[in-house]
Design a protein around this motif. Sequence first.
Motif, PDB file in Angstrom:
ATOM      1  N   GLU A 197      35.478  34.006  33.196  1.00  0.00           N
ATOM      2  CA  GLU A 197      36.329  34.967  32.511  1.00  0.00           C
ATOM      3  C   GLU A 197      36.662  36.111  33.463  1.00  0.00           C
ATOM      4  N   LYS A 199      36.984  39.538  35.111  1.00  0.00           N
ATOM      5  CA  LYS A 199      36.369  40.861  34.986  1.00  0.00           C
ATOM      6  C   LYS A 199      37.147  41.845  35.854  1.00  0.00           C
ATOM      7  N   ARG A 201      36.259  43.583  38.311  1.00  0.00           N
ATOM      8  CA  ARG A 201      35.990  43.458  39.745  1.00  0.00           C
ATOM      9  C   ARG A 201      36.758  42.306  40.383  1.00  0.00           C
ATOM     10  N   HIS A 202      37.240  41.354  39.578  1.00  0.00           N
ATOM     11  CA  HIS A 202      37.950  40.196  40.126  1.00  0.00           C
ATOM     12  C   HIS A 202      39.385  40.515  40.535  1.00  0.00           C
TER      13      HIS A 202
END
Length: 370
Positions: A197, A199, A201-202
Motif C-alpha cells: 500500500e 505510504k 515515504r514512497h
Amino acid sequence: MNEDFDRLRLIRSANIGPVSYVQLIRRYGTAAKALEMLPELAARGGGRAPRLSDRSSIEREMERTRKLGAQYLFLGDPDYPYLLTELGNAPPALIYRGKLALLSHPTVAIVGARNASAAACRFARDLANSLMTEHVTVVSGLARGIDTAAHQGSVNKSAVAVIAGGIDICYPPENEKLQNQIAQDGLLLAEQPPGTEPKARHFPYRNRIIAGLSQGTIIVEAAPRSGSLITARLAAEAGRHVMAVPGSPLDPRSRGCNGLIREGATLIQSADDVLELIRHFDERAAGANIPLDLFENQGGPSKLREMPNEEIDDTARQLLTRLLSMTPVSVDELVRQSGLSAASVQMILLELELAGRLVRHSGARVSLPS
C-alpha cells in the motif's frame, strides 16, 4: 533465473538501497556473492549483519508478480531505460505491465497539483494529447488532478504511469479503470513489491523515477513545497529540462510554477514549446536504451563506478566516521576533508550503511541516523 532471484533477494534485504546495491554488484560480480559477503562488511562497519530477505518471501513475490501478468526489469538489463541509469540512485528492480518500447521514444513528464483547477486539468490533458500525436511518451504518477488529466490525454498510445505502491494496488481508487487501461495500452511501473500500500515515504521515490525517465518535466499548477516541486528539483539535479506553465498570481496553485519560472524554468504555453526544447536533448539518451554495464568504471563520484584496490584500515574508518554527523554532507566533501581516495570513502560508507549506521540522502549526501 537464479540470478534474478538473488538480485531481488539482495535489494529486498535490510539496509540495502540503490547505491549500496550497485556497489555490491560491482565489487563482487554477482548478487549471490554479495549476499554471502554482507555479514563481513557489516562487521567492518561496526554493526550486525543486515537481515536478509527470506527466500520463501522472494519466491512468493515472484510467483505473485507472474500471476498478475507483470514482469521484472533489473538495472543492467538490456531493456532498462538509459535515462534512468543516469541517476545515482536508479531503482535496482522495477515491476512492469505493458509496453516497455514506449521508453525508447522521446519522453516528457507532466505533473502538478492534486486539487488542480478545471482549466489546468484541461490544459494538461490537451498538452498530453498533442505530445502523443507527435510520438512523445508522457510520464506521470497517476495521482488525482494534473497527473490523471495527463494520462487521460495520452492513454490511447503513449501513457506511462509510475505508481508509489505495488503493481496490483490502485491508488487513488477512482483511477482503477485508468490504471488498468494504462497497463494494457501503455506502461505501468512500480518499484515496490506487489501488495504494498502506498505510504507517504514512497512518493519521493516514485517522483525520482518520473523525473529520471524523462528528458524534461512539465509542472502544471503546484503549490509551494508540493510533491510536484520535488519532482522538478529531482529533474534539475539529473540535468533534465524543467518546464512550467504560468498562472495567475492570485491563485495559490500557481505560485509554485511562477516561482520555477522566476528561478529559470522554461515557460511552456503549448506542445510546440516542449518539442522545441527536447529536440536538442542528447540524441543518445533520446533514441535507444543502452544497457548499463555495472562493472564499467566510468568515473564520477555520484556514479559510484570504482571500488578500492588498497586495504582500508581502522584508522581510516575512524577518521571518516568522525567527519559524519546527523547533518547530511556530500560524499565529495568527505573525500576532500578526509584525504582518502574516493573509492575508499565509498567502501567505508557502504560498510557503515550495511551496519545500519548511515543514511543516504538525495544529491549524493550522507549522514548518521537521527
